[in-house]
Design a protein around this motif. Structure first.
Motif, PDB file in Angstrom:
ATOM      1  N   ALA A  27       0.751  -1.176  -0.189  1.00 51.16           N
ATOM      2  CA  ALA A  27      -0.014   0.043  -0.103  1.00 51.16           C
ATOM      3  C   ALA A  27       0.963   1.273  -0.007  1.00 51.16           C
ATOM      4  CB  ALA A  27      -1.115  -0.171   1.170  1.00 51.16           C
ATOM      5  N   GLU A  31      -3.186   5.886   1.831  1.00 45.13           N
ATOM      6  CA  GLU A  31      -4.030   5.060   1.459  1.00 45.13           C
ATOM      7  C   GLU A  31      -4.628   4.358   2.944  1.00 45.13           C
ATOM      8  OE1 GLU A  31      -4.154   1.904  -1.714  1.00 45.13           O
ATOM      9  OE2 GLU A  31      -2.065   2.249  -1.857  1.00 45.13           O
ATOM     10  N   VAL A  33      -6.302   0.980   4.618  1.00 47.76           N
ATOM     11  CA  VAL A  33      -6.297  -0.375   4.593  1.00 47.76           C
ATOM     12  C   VAL A  33      -7.221  -1.050   5.791  1.00 47.76           C
ATOM     13  CG1 VAL A  33      -4.212  -0.608   3.583  1.00 47.76           C
ATOM     14  CG2 VAL A  33      -3.977  -0.704   5.873  1.00 47.76           C
ATOM     15  N   LYS A 112      -9.798  -1.834   1.233  1.00 48.09           N
ATOM     16  CA  LYS A 112      -8.856  -2.503   0.508  1.00 48.09           C
ATOM     17  C   LYS A 112      -8.162  -3.389   1.859  1.00 48.09           C
ATOM     18  CE  LYS A 112      -4.126  -2.263  -1.282  1.00 48.09           C
ATOM     19  NZ  LYS A 112      -2.903  -1.408  -1.923  1.00 48.09           N
TER      20      LYS A 112
END
Length: 218
Positions: A27, A31, A33, A112
């Motif tokens: 990643a 981002e 996660v 994600k």
């Protein structure tokens, strides 16, 4: 509220707003996660998973990709005169800030999933040759990119430090048959092979790549 999550073979107790370092994730900075392997939730009511809590998740923002403190490996081989090696290593890490702990609905959040960089490298390499499946057989799904057997026959991989008949067999099953293949491994290849062989860190500790380069040059 706190949660105990599992990633990279380790467990971490976290709460919203905490920062922590974990083994490198696939990643980029900025981002978000999500960790889905939640072993326990704590707070007003404690929930223990079996082994994981269904629907629970921890979401975190990637702050940066960093390296850990330098660790010195010193190896001295018995019964071999003047055979020793000193090598430094810095673990690849991901710095995270925990943003949210979900007691339920984590499987429907759409965020994600947090996946180790080594696992992603293996999947990406396996996906590359799919277009050519009609002309040539595709490699195994989790094989590193440097594993295709080279022409000219197999080398005796047992010449590498720490490699016996059983480990050599595993390397052959993974498509690794020559010193040239090992000498060409990248960091991503090493991470993927560590997971495949279940001997994390052994490749670097034993210095397989350096030994393979010496044998190919010699």
């Amino acid at each position: 509220m706190f949660a105990v999550l599992k990633t990279g073979g380790k467990q971490y107790k976290v709460a919203s707003g905490d920062t922590l370092q974990v083994e490198r994730l696939a990643a980029d900075a900025g981002e978000t996660v999500q960790f889905n392997d939640i072993l326990m939730l704590g707070g007003d009511k404690t929930v223990v998973g079996a082994p994981f809590v269904d629907g629970a998740a921890v979401q975190a923002e990637v702050v940066d990709q960093i390296k850990g403190e330098k660790v010195i490996h010193f190896v001295k081989r018995r019964r071999k005169h003047s055979s020793k090696r000193t090598k430094g290593h810095r673990q690849q890490l991901t710095l995270l800030r925990v943003t949210d702990i979900l007691a339920s609905g984590g499987d429907k959040s759409g965020v994600k999933a947090a996946v180790g960089a080594g696992s992603v490298a293996a999947v990406a390499v396996a996906a590359a040759p799919k277009k050519a499946t009609k002309k040539a057989a595709a490699p195994k799904a989790d094989a590193p990119k440097a594993e295709a057997p080279a022409a000219g026959g197999a080398d005796d991989l047992k010449q590498l430090s720490g490699v016996g008949p059983a480990l050599e067999k595993k390397l052959h099953e993974a498509g690794v048959t020559t010193f040239a293949q090992i000498a060409a491994w990248t960091e991503e290849d090493v991470a993927a092979m560590d997971e495949k062989l279940s001997f994390k860190g052994r490749i670097e500790r034993e210095g397989w790549i350096e030994q393979a380069k010496e044998k190919t040059q010699g």
